[in-house]
Design a protein around this motif. Structure first.
Motif, PDB file in Angstrom:
ATOM      1  N   GLU A 242       5.967  -3.617  -2.804  1.00  0.00           N
ATOM      2  CA  GLU A 242       5.522  -2.476  -1.996  1.00  0.00           C
ATOM      3  C   GLU A 242       4.275  -1.835  -2.614  1.00  0.00           C
ATOM      4  O   GLU A 242       3.371  -1.402  -1.886  1.00  0.00           O
ATOM      5  N   VAL A 245       1.349  -4.153  -1.804  1.00  0.00           N
ATOM      6  CA  VAL A 245       1.066  -4.150  -0.366  1.00  0.00           C
ATOM      7  C   VAL A 245       0.431  -2.822   0.070  1.00  0.00           C
ATOM      8  O   VAL A 245      -0.517  -2.808   0.860  1.00  0.00           O
ATOM      9  N   ASP A 246       0.935  -1.705  -0.460  1.00  0.00           N
ATOM     10  CA  ASP A 246       0.365  -0.396  -0.098  1.00  0.00           C
ATOM     11  C   ASP A 246      -1.134  -0.361  -0.370  1.00  0.00           C
ATOM     12  O   ASP A 246      -1.921   0.053   0.477  1.00  0.00           O
ATOM     13  N   ALA A 249      -3.147  -2.934   1.841  1.00  0.00           N
ATOM     14  CA  ALA A 249      -3.193  -2.502   3.246  1.00  0.00           C
ATOM     15  C   ALA A 249      -4.122  -1.305   3.403  1.00  0.00           C
ATOM     16  O   ALA A 249      -4.997  -1.286   4.277  1.00  0.00           O
ATOM     17  N   ASP A 250      -3.949  -0.287   2.547  1.00  0.00           N
ATOM     18  CA  ASP A 250      -4.768   0.925   2.684  1.00  0.00           C
ATOM     19  C   ASP A 250      -6.253   0.605   2.520  1.00  0.00           C
ATOM     20  O   ASP A 250      -7.090   1.087   3.279  1.00  0.00           O
ATOM     21  N   ARG A 275       5.753  -8.814   4.248  1.00  0.00           N
ATOM     22  CA  ARG A 275       5.629  -7.355   4.201  1.00  0.00           C
ATOM     23  C   ARG A 275       4.158  -6.928   4.370  1.00  0.00           C
ATOM     24  O   ARG A 275       3.860  -5.945   5.050  1.00  0.00           O
ATOM     25  N   GLU A 278       3.198  -7.365   7.997  1.00  0.00           N
ATOM     26  CA  GLU A 278       3.809  -6.325   8.823  1.00  0.00           C
ATOM     27  C   GLU A 278       3.095  -4.975   8.630  1.00  0.00           C
ATOM     28  O   GLU A 278       2.720  -4.307   9.589  1.00  0.00           O
ATOM     29  N   LYS A 279       2.893  -4.598   7.366  1.00  0.00           N
ATOM     30  CA  LYS A 279       2.327  -3.263   7.109  1.00  0.00           C
ATOM     31  C   LYS A 279       0.899  -3.145   7.627  1.00  0.00           C
ATOM     32  O   LYS A 279       0.553  -2.136   8.251  1.00  0.00           O
ATOM     33  N   VAL A 282       0.998  -2.951  11.509  1.00  0.00           N
ATOM     34  CA  VAL A 282       1.501  -1.671  12.039  1.00  0.00           C
ATOM     35  C   VAL A 282       0.508  -0.537  11.760  1.00  0.00           C
ATOM     36  O   VAL A 282       0.143   0.232  12.654  1.00  0.00           O
ATOM     37  N   ASP A 283       0.033  -0.442  10.504  1.00  0.00           N
ATOM     38  CA  ASP A 283      -0.866   0.666  10.145  1.00  0.00           C
ATOM     39  C   ASP A 283      -2.218   0.543  10.854  1.00  0.00           C
ATOM     40  O   ASP A 283      -2.810   1.551  11.247  1.00  0.00           O
TER      41      ASP A 283
END
Ligand code: KG4
Ligand code: ZN
Length: 332
Positions: A242, A245-246, A249-250, A275, A278-279, A282-283
């Protein structure tokens, strides 16, 4: 144009036949993972030897599965770098000789450019420009992509690559090699919020990454909980994943917004991570950005992406020649 692609930059011997940089007729990947697994990572000397054994059968298989004779090929594209020199040399020398004896045009391709072009092998590829996150075992970079062969580097890792962090954490936990797939599977059974691992955003306006602090934090946690580690492994895997990925993604979404780009592509081995897929999807959707994902087979190293990238250089008239050589690093 029917292009034979060849990729041997690391521990996969791969050959593919691709039409017009878009349509995969065949894609064969012979993995050496079993050879390197006992060592917990790729052993360069072993990798080169295995490529030499595999290259001819893999090319033969790609031609036969693609239903193309040697005479039916119109060009050859091969990974020129970056990667392990000894490994690259096997594919590159093979491609050079193969193309030259047949009088075929041939082109050396950047492995990174190959990954970026992997999205064009899917039925619904992105229009230009788009923002690409390339996350693999050797690289973690964000590019502003304006054409098949044109990218501006917006940021990159200052230490470990994202895939390398997955591999190193798997090693700390004694889970085996390569770590990405193993960690992501274990993470499904864990709680990503139970262990708050740090997220390194560096300067918020920079698109650079750093994963060494996170790796150290996981190492410290493992050391401090050595007595009952086994029961904690799913939570460690989920918390670590996580955190990676955070940040990925950000940063890629912020980079797309900065460039006013409404399309993002995720490429490279780590783009197979469920993950992450997906993230980002979605974001990004919340910001009106569409996300383009290569299928799992096209995220990891393969030769179809090399044929796809090579096709565009060849179509622009670029050619490699007899004196060209491989390179281990690339500033892109
Ligand atoms: O693109 P790739 O096949 O080779 C390089 O160019 O490096 O990427 C391999 C990397 C490895 O570090 C592997 O652990 C990682 O991709 N990887 C993953 C997953 N599958 C492979 N990382 C996270 N989640 C996954 N599901
Ligand atoms: Zn790769």
């Amino acid at each position: 144009m029917i292009v034979l692609g060849i990729e041997t930059s690391c521990d996969e011997t791969a050959a593919a036949v691709v039409a017009d940089g878009r349509r995969i007729l065949s894609s064969v990947v012979s993995s050496q993972v079993a050879v390197h697994r006992p060592f917990g990572g790729v052993v360069p000397e072993l990798a080169s030897r295995k490529h030499i054994e595999a290259i001819v059968p893999v090319v033969r298989q790609a031609l036969s599965e693609g239903g193309i004779s040697q005479a039916g090929l119109e060009a050859v594209a091969v990974t020129q770098g970056p990667g392990l020199i000894g490994s690259l040399l096997v594919g590159f020398s093979f491609a050079k000789a193969f193309a030259m004896v047949r009088g075929l045009p041939w082109i050396g391709v950047s492995h990174l450019e190959g990954h970026i072009n992997s999205v064009f092998l899917e039925p619904d590829p992105p229009a230009f420009p788009f923002t690409a996150l390339l996350a693999s075992g050797g690289h973690t970079s964000i590019y502003h992509v304006t054409a098949h062969t044109q990218f501006d580097l917006m940021g990159q890792t200052r230490d470990d690559a994202a895939g390398e962090a997955f591999d190193k954490v798997a090693k700390m936990l004694d889970l085996g090699y390569p770590g990405g797939g193993i960690i992501s599977k274990l993470a499904q059974e864990g709680d990503p919020t139970r262990i708050p691992f740090p997220r390194s955003y560096l300067d918020r306006s920079s698109y650079d990454f750093s994963f060494s602090g996170l790796k150290t934090a996981v190492g410290r946690y493992v050391r401090d909980h050595s007595r009952d580690l086994a029961a904690r492994i799913p939570d460690i895997a989920a918390g670590f994943q996580e955190a990676v990925v955070d940040v990925l993604a950000d940063k890629v979404i912020e980079a797309a917004i900065y460039k006013n780009c409404s399309r993002i592509a995720l490429v490279g081995g780590v783009a197979a991570n469920g993950r992450l897929r997906e993230k980002v999807t979605v974001d990004a959707r919340k910001k009106g950005i569409s996300v383009y994902l290569p299928g799992h087979d096209l995220c990891g190293d393969n030769a179809a992406m090399i044929a796809a990238a090579g096709y565009h250089h060849l179509a622009n008239g670029a050619r490699s020649d007899f004196d060209d050589d491989v390179y281990s690093r690339q500033a892109l």
